[in-house]
Scaffold this active site. Sequence first.
Site, PDB file in Angstrom:
ATOM      1  N   CYS A   1       0.832  -1.205   0.000  1.00  0.00           N
ATOM      2  CA  CYS A   1       0.000   0.000   0.000  1.00  0.00           C
ATOM      3  C   CYS A   1       0.866   1.254   0.000  1.00  0.00           C
ATOM      4  O   CYS A   1       0.342   2.366   0.052  1.00  0.00           O
ATOM      5  CB  CYS A   1      -0.951  -0.002   1.190  1.00  0.00           C
ATOM      6  SG  CYS A   1      -0.117  -0.023   2.801  1.00  0.00           S
TER       7      CYS A   1
ATOM      8  N   GLU B   1      -2.060   1.186  -4.618  1.00  0.00           N
ATOM      9  CA  GLU B   1      -1.554  -0.117  -4.163  1.00  0.00           C
ATOM     10  C   GLU B   1      -0.817  -0.767  -5.335  1.00  0.00           C
ATOM     11  O   GLU B   1      -1.251  -0.640  -6.492  1.00  0.00           O
ATOM     12  CB  GLU B   1      -2.711  -1.005  -3.723  1.00  0.00           C
ATOM     13  CG  GLU B   1      -2.297  -2.175  -2.895  1.00  0.00           C
ATOM     14  CD  GLU B   1      -2.926  -2.175  -1.509  1.00  0.00           C
ATOM     15  OE1 GLU B   1      -2.842  -3.213  -0.845  1.00  0.00           O
ATOM     16  OE2 GLU B   1      -3.462  -1.137  -1.092  1.00  0.00           O
TER      17      GLU B   1
END
Length: 374
Positions: free
Chosen positions: A332, A366
């Site tokens: 992330c 992400e």
Amino acid sequence: MDCKYFGICGSCNLGNMSYEEQLEFKLSREISRFAPYYTGEVDIIKSNDSSFRNRAEFKVWKLYDEDNNFTLNYAMNDINKGVLVIDSCSMVSDAISNMMPVLIKKLEQNDILNNKLFTIEYLSSTTNDILVTLVYHRKLDENWQNEAKQLQNELNIKIIGRSRKQKVILSEDFINETLTINNEKFKFSYFENGFTQPNQKVNEQMIEWTINNMNHGGDLCELYCGGGNFTIPLSKKFDKVIATEISKTSIKSAKINCELNDIDNITFVRMSSEEFVQALNKVREFTRLKQQNVNLDDYSYDTIFMDPPRAGLDDTTRELAKNYNQIIYISCNPETLYRDMQELNKTHVIKRFAIFDQFAYTKHVEVGAILVKK
């Protein structure tokens, strides 16, 4: 996405761009960043243009008129970190969006429920199960519980009340979710205050991308497993799985989700990644492994899967990962993945690379990398 708060609300910090423009901005940035380690085709997983967030958190703001009467409102930080009063959010799921005006009006009309209320958190599923957490600057008493139960029943939602050192569960503290992965359905319970992916449609495609591009077979080691979001679908492709996570809430959720899907080849252990490395290297013994009758030597590790927090991997976990033939790294925070690649690239190369637009209209993205040993 059509939103009247674009350019004002601090949540959408790329709100001045169209969806394709903001995606191209992030794609170009990450291709440039990872060019030293990967120059092949990048897989791109797009988000829906609107109504894509299945969880959201809003401030509660009272506005008073000249007669000292108030209206109850949602609020966010604006781009200057001031308060922006809003009456809608185009990012949230339809279930949350439809509930927002109804709930805030009901709370406004009830002085017991709106007294010192300062935050409302929503968690919804693609099956329209909704959990609402009301957060207060006061202790919640029996009167609050009675009023909240009545509201819960009236709106057909689940409500939790929170204040300092207090959590009041009126019925359930989780929602039910069903993910469809490569045409196979998986059931999940998502618990309040446990980590869940915010964009479930992208989440499904992240899992599919991982399964469709990795090498199958052997045993799987997973670190930072959360509630089993990846673990459970991936377990179908491996003989045995050992999965670790430090959060008690997430481990509880993972074990329940395992039962929901009738899966028996996963062992979930509450350990940090550093502790797991110590156990694997026999630096120290862990009672929790003995209690679960887990012998780490029983696993033939070939693949490691890691979905760490924004801080990325610590030194010991990076070194551990180098021992595996296949590394699957979901990140992330591309900055820390790039940092970790400086070490992982000494032993591995990236075979497939993907960008998942989990956080549309923000600067965050992400990314996923599947690495194989040189």
